[in-house]
Motif scaffolding. Structure first.
Motif, mmCIF file in Angstrom:
data_model
loop_
_atom_site.group_PDB
_atom_site.id
_atom_site.type_symbol
_atom_site.label_atom_id
_atom_site.label_comp_id
_atom_site.label_asym_id
_atom_site.label_seq_id
_atom_site.Cartn_x
_atom_site.Cartn_y
_atom_site.Cartn_z
ATOM 1 N N LEU A 1 29.251 66.549 15.309
ATOM 2 C CA LEU A 1 29.438 65.108 15.469
ATOM 3 C C LEU A 1 30.714 64.827 16.250
ATOM 4 O O LEU A 1 31.808 65.221 15.827
ATOM 5 C CB LEU A 1 29.519 64.425 14.099
ATOM 6 C CG LEU A 1 29.796 62.921 14.115
ATOM 7 C CD1 LEU A 1 28.637 62.155 14.747
ATOM 8 C CD2 LEU A 1 30.079 62.424 12.703
ATOM 9 N N LEU A 2 30.572 64.181 17.379
ATOM 10 C CA LEU A 2 31.726 63.674 18.128
ATOM 11 C C LEU A 2 32.047 62.331 17.478
ATOM 12 O O LEU A 2 31.460 61.305 17.801
ATOM 13 C CB LEU A 2 31.383 63.530 19.613
ATOM 14 C CG LEU A 2 32.411 62.911 20.538
ATOM 15 C CD1 LEU A 2 33.781 63.537 20.389
ATOM 16 C CD2 LEU A 2 31.947 62.978 21.966
ATOM 17 N N SER A 3 32.940 62.366 16.484
ATOM 18 C CA SER A 3 33.109 61.186 15.633
ATOM 19 C C SER A 3 34.091 60.167 16.183
ATOM 20 O O SER A 3 34.030 59.002 15.796
ATOM 21 C CB SER A 3 33.499 61.590 14.210
ATOM 22 O OG SER A 3 34.785 62.156 14.173
ATOM 23 N N GLN A 4 34.985 60.568 17.062
ATOM 24 C CA GLN A 4 35.958 59.640 17.644
ATOM 25 C C GLN A 4 36.272 60.072 19.069
ATOM 26 O O GLN A 4 36.482 61.255 19.314
ATOM 27 C CB GLN A 4 37.287 59.666 16.866
ATOM 28 C CG GLN A 4 37.186 59.595 15.384
ATOM 29 C CD GLN A 4 37.130 58.185 14.846
ATOM 30 O OE1 GLN A 4 37.378 57.219 15.544
ATOM 31 N NE2 GLN A 4 36.792 58.067 13.585
ATOM 32 N N LEU A 5 36.325 59.128 19.967
ATOM 33 C CA LEU A 5 36.849 59.362 21.318
ATOM 34 C C LEU A 5 37.431 58.036 21.790
ATOM 35 O O LEU A 5 36.689 57.104 22.113
ATOM 36 C CB LEU A 5 35.769 59.862 22.281
ATOM 37 C CG LEU A 5 36.197 60.061 23.742
ATOM 38 C CD1 LEU A 5 37.449 60.916 23.860
ATOM 39 C CD2 LEU A 5 35.075 60.663 24.552
ATOM 40 N N TYR A 6 38.734 57.964 21.755
ATOM 41 C CA TYR A 6 39.430 56.730 22.111
ATOM 42 C C TYR A 6 40.580 57.051 23.056
ATOM 43 O O TYR A 6 41.310 58.016 22.842
ATOM 44 C CB TYR A 6 39.983 56.031 20.859
ATOM 45 C CG TYR A 6 38.903 55.414 20.009
ATOM 46 C CD1 TYR A 6 38.491 54.098 20.219
ATOM 47 C CD2 TYR A 6 38.276 56.146 19.009
ATOM 48 C CE1 TYR A 6 37.490 53.528 19.454
ATOM 49 C CE2 TYR A 6 37.266 55.581 18.233
ATOM 50 C CZ TYR A 6 36.887 54.274 18.462
ATOM 51 O OH TYR A 6 35.896 53.707 17.707
ATOM 52 N N LEU A 7 40.720 56.210 24.085
ATOM 53 C CA LEU A 7 41.802 56.351 25.054
ATOM 54 C C LEU A 7 42.662 55.104 25.046
ATOM 55 O O LEU A 7 42.143 53.989 24.882
ATOM 56 C CB LEU A 7 41.236 56.546 26.463
ATOM 57 C CG LEU A 7 40.293 57.720 26.674
ATOM 58 C CD1 LEU A 7 39.779 57.720 28.099
ATOM 59 C CD2 LEU A 7 40.969 59.024 26.332
ATOM 60 N N ASP A 8 43.948 55.301 25.253
ATOM 61 C CA ASP A 8 44.829 54.166 25.431
ATOM 62 C C ASP A 8 44.264 53.341 26.586
ATOM 63 O O ASP A 8 43.894 53.900 27.627
ATOM 64 C CB ASP A 8 46.245 54.655 25.765
ATOM 65 C CG ASP A 8 47.228 53.517 25.784
ATOM 66 O OD1 ASP A 8 47.175 52.722 26.746
ATOM 67 O OD2 ASP A 8 48.044 53.428 24.864
#
Length: 153
Positions: free
Chosen positions: A78-85
């Motif tokens: 599971l790719l549970s989080q991917l967040y960029l500034d």
């Protein structure tokens, strides 16, 4: 000139900065989605669960003024989080994170994103993910309709 960015495993000292990236990104990208957790709750979750118990990666700028500008969290396939500034979008960091996720899970990946997040849909579809399930949001704490994506090599 763009600062060099290194992807590396998160350490406990990264938890607050990673949570702050998540908060800035969520608030910018998903203004219509109601967050059920306070900023401090999110920071505590990153400190107590995400960084110590998940495979958490950060994107860190090198040199002077270095800092965390992206976060990716894997939990098995599971790719549970991917967040960029928000200021770091469009510079290839998301592409690098997805490549890393595929290297770490060559058998395949799954992820969830909100239905309102059309830029995320385009991003993941460009990387070979296929939408396989749409929900009414009753299964997430935001109660926001979402979509499950799958990548198979």
């Amino acid at each position: 000139m763009t600062a060099a960015v290194v992807l590396r495993r998160a350490v406990p000292a990264d938890a607050r900065a990673a949570a702050d990236v998540w908060l800035r990104s969520f608030d910018t990208s998903l203004p219509t989605v109601v967050r059920p957790r306070t900023d401090d709750d999110v920071r505590g979750y990153f400190r107590d669960v995400v960084v110590p118990l998940r495979e958490t990666w950060v994107a860190e700028t090198a040199g002077e003024g270095r800092g965390i500008v992206g976060v990716m969290v894997l939990n098995g396939d599971l790719l549970s989080q991917l967040y960029l500034d928000p200021e770091w979008r469009g510079r290839g960091l998301g592409d690098r994170f997805v490549s890393l996720a595929k290297e770490r899970n060559p058998q395949g990946l799954t992820l969830w994103t909100f239905q309102v997040n059309k830029p995320a849909h385009r991003f993941y579809e460009r990387h070979g993910f296929v939408a396989v399930e749409y929900t009414d949001g009753s299964g997430n704490e935001e109660r926001e309709p979402d979509v499950r994506y799958v990548w198979q090599p």
